[in-house]
Write an enzyme that holds these catalytic residues in place. Structure first.
Site, PDB file in Angstrom:
ATOM      1  N   ASP A  70       4.123   3.066  -4.035  1.00  0.00           N
ATOM      2  CA  ASP A  70       3.131   3.660  -4.921  1.00  0.00           C
ATOM      3  C   ASP A  70       3.213   2.819  -6.202  1.00  0.00           C
ATOM      4  OD1 ASP A  70       1.880   5.100  -6.937  1.00  0.00           O
ATOM      5  OD2 ASP A  70       2.583   7.045  -6.217  1.00  0.00           O
ATOM      6  N   LYS A 122     -10.361   0.743 -16.554  1.00  0.00           N
ATOM      7  CA  LYS A 122     -10.895  -0.574 -16.179  1.00  0.00           C
ATOM      8  C   LYS A 122     -11.132  -1.450 -17.409  1.00  0.00           C
ATOM      9  CE  LYS A 122     -10.897  -0.294 -11.693  1.00  0.00           C
ATOM     10  NZ  LYS A 122      -9.783  -0.943 -10.982  1.00  0.00           N
ATOM     11  N   ASN A 128      -4.973  -4.633  -7.354  1.00  0.00           N
ATOM     12  CA  ASN A 128      -6.200  -4.076  -6.780  1.00  0.00           C
ATOM     13  C   ASN A 128      -6.126  -2.563  -6.543  1.00  0.00           C
ATOM     14  OD1 ASN A 128      -8.740  -4.191  -4.904  1.00  0.00           O
ATOM     15  ND2 ASN A 128      -7.118  -3.307  -3.648  1.00  0.00           N
ATOM     16  N   ASP A 175       0.847  -1.198   0.000  1.00  0.00           N
ATOM     17  CA  ASP A 175       0.000   0.000   0.000  1.00  0.00           C
ATOM     18  C   ASP A 175       0.878   1.241   0.000  1.00  0.00           C
ATOM     19  OD1 ASP A 175      -3.241   0.183   0.580  1.00  0.00           O
ATOM     20  OD2 ASP A 175      -2.191   2.034   1.067  1.00  0.00           O
ATOM     21  N   TYR A 208     -11.731   6.523 -15.532  1.00  0.00           N
ATOM     22  CA  TYR A 208     -11.813   5.250 -14.795  1.00  0.00           C
ATOM     23  C   TYR A 208     -12.341   4.122 -15.699  1.00  0.00           C
ATOM     24  CZ  TYR A 208     -13.168   2.308 -10.727  1.00  0.00           C
ATOM     25  OH  TYR A 208     -13.327   1.304  -9.801  1.00  0.00           O
TER      26      TYR A 208
END
Ligand code: NAP
Length: 253
Positions: free
Chosen positions: A63, A158, A90, A37, A154
């Site tokens: 990152d 995706k 993810n 993370d 986005y």
């Protein structure tokens, strides 16, 4: 229950939301977890909670959109655990806006975290998977890949992850590696709470309105996505490759 014992999983954006739930599910099934993370405090806290629940977990701060940080985290994880069997791409961010108001930065940030991040992580990890002739790669796409108002950036990222997944399946299949994607609908996490905030409604009202449009009549929970990821990463799923699984409480496409 320990279907994943001896497996090492590298999960990005794993401090909270879906990544946290995926890490818990894989860890509860015996996998050793490399929790990745950008936020050190959150990563530390989540890893400590997981340890209390008996999960073998180490956290790495990176990152995902910075190549050197990704490569360092992968190297450290392999030094510690000897290999990486499972990669879950993810980590994600939202920078929603209607196209005419979307800034260059809104576009670049979303592309960098979702697409470049998945590219950097997968490229760094596949080397070890190829060496071991074994791997499971799962990327988290979204129903937004089919198009969604206010999400030109986005939705593009995706949808891009779906093309990335199918190409990985074609290139890496012969090395015992599968690549699949889970495309969630609306799942209750901080990300969806922020969406409600942005459009100026309470989360309760937002969920109620949305639930009415979903055949299952509820928002998804992070565990709904974690269970789909678990299916793809099992040893027995070795012939399921290049697939996009919509997990949205109903048909999405
Ligand atoms: P979330 O609650 O916002 O969690 C995302 C996690 O990723 C956070 O821990 C965040 O760290 C981390 N992260 C963000 N940028 C990063 C970076 N550059 N490098 C490393 N880590 C980074 O989101 P979520 O709802 O769990 O979403 C997880 C994934 O599912 C995303 O790819 C999202 O697009 C996808 N998804 C979610 C939904 C949904 O309904 N929730 C639906 C479809 C798809 P910080 O805490 O520092 O921000």
């Amino acid at each position: 229950m320990n279907q994943l014992s001896n497996r090492v999983a590298f999960v990005t954006g794993a401090s909270r939301g879906l990544g946290r739930s995926i890490s818990y599910t894989l860890g509860s099934n015996g996998a050793k977890i490399c929790l990745v993370d950008i936020d050190e405090k959150a990563a530390h806290e989540t890893a400590e909670e997981m340890k209390k629940d008996g999960i073998d977990v180490t956290y790495y701060i990176a990152d995902v959109s910075v190549r050197s940080q990704v490569e360092q985290a992968v190297e450290e994880a392999v030094n510690k655990y000897g290999k990486i069997d499972i990669l879950v791409n993810n980590a994600g961010v939202l920078r929603d806006n209607l196209l005419f108001k979307m800034s260059d930065d809104d576009w670049d940030t979303v592309m960098n975290v979702h697409l470049k991040g998945a590219f950097y992580c997968t490229r760094a990890v596949q080397k070890y998977m190829v060496e071991n002739q074994y791997g499971r790669i799962v990327s988290i796409s979204s129903t937004s890949a089919l198009g969604n108002r206010g999400q030109a950036n986005y939705a593009t990222a995706k949808a891009g992850l779906q093309g990335f997944t199918k190409t990985l399946a074609i290139e890496l299949g012969k090395y015992g590696i599968t690549a699949n994607a889970v495309a969630p609908g609306f799942i209750e996490t901080d990300m969806t709470r922020k969406t409600a905030e942005r459009i100026g409604v309470s989360f309760e009202e937002f969920s109620k309105n949305l639930s009415d449009t979903i055949p299952a009549k509820r928002l998804g929970q992070p565990e709904d996505i974690a269970n789909a990821v678990l299916f793809f990463v099992k040893e027995e799923s070795s012939y399921v490759n290049g697939q996009i699984l919509y997990v949205a409480g109903g048909p999405a496409n």
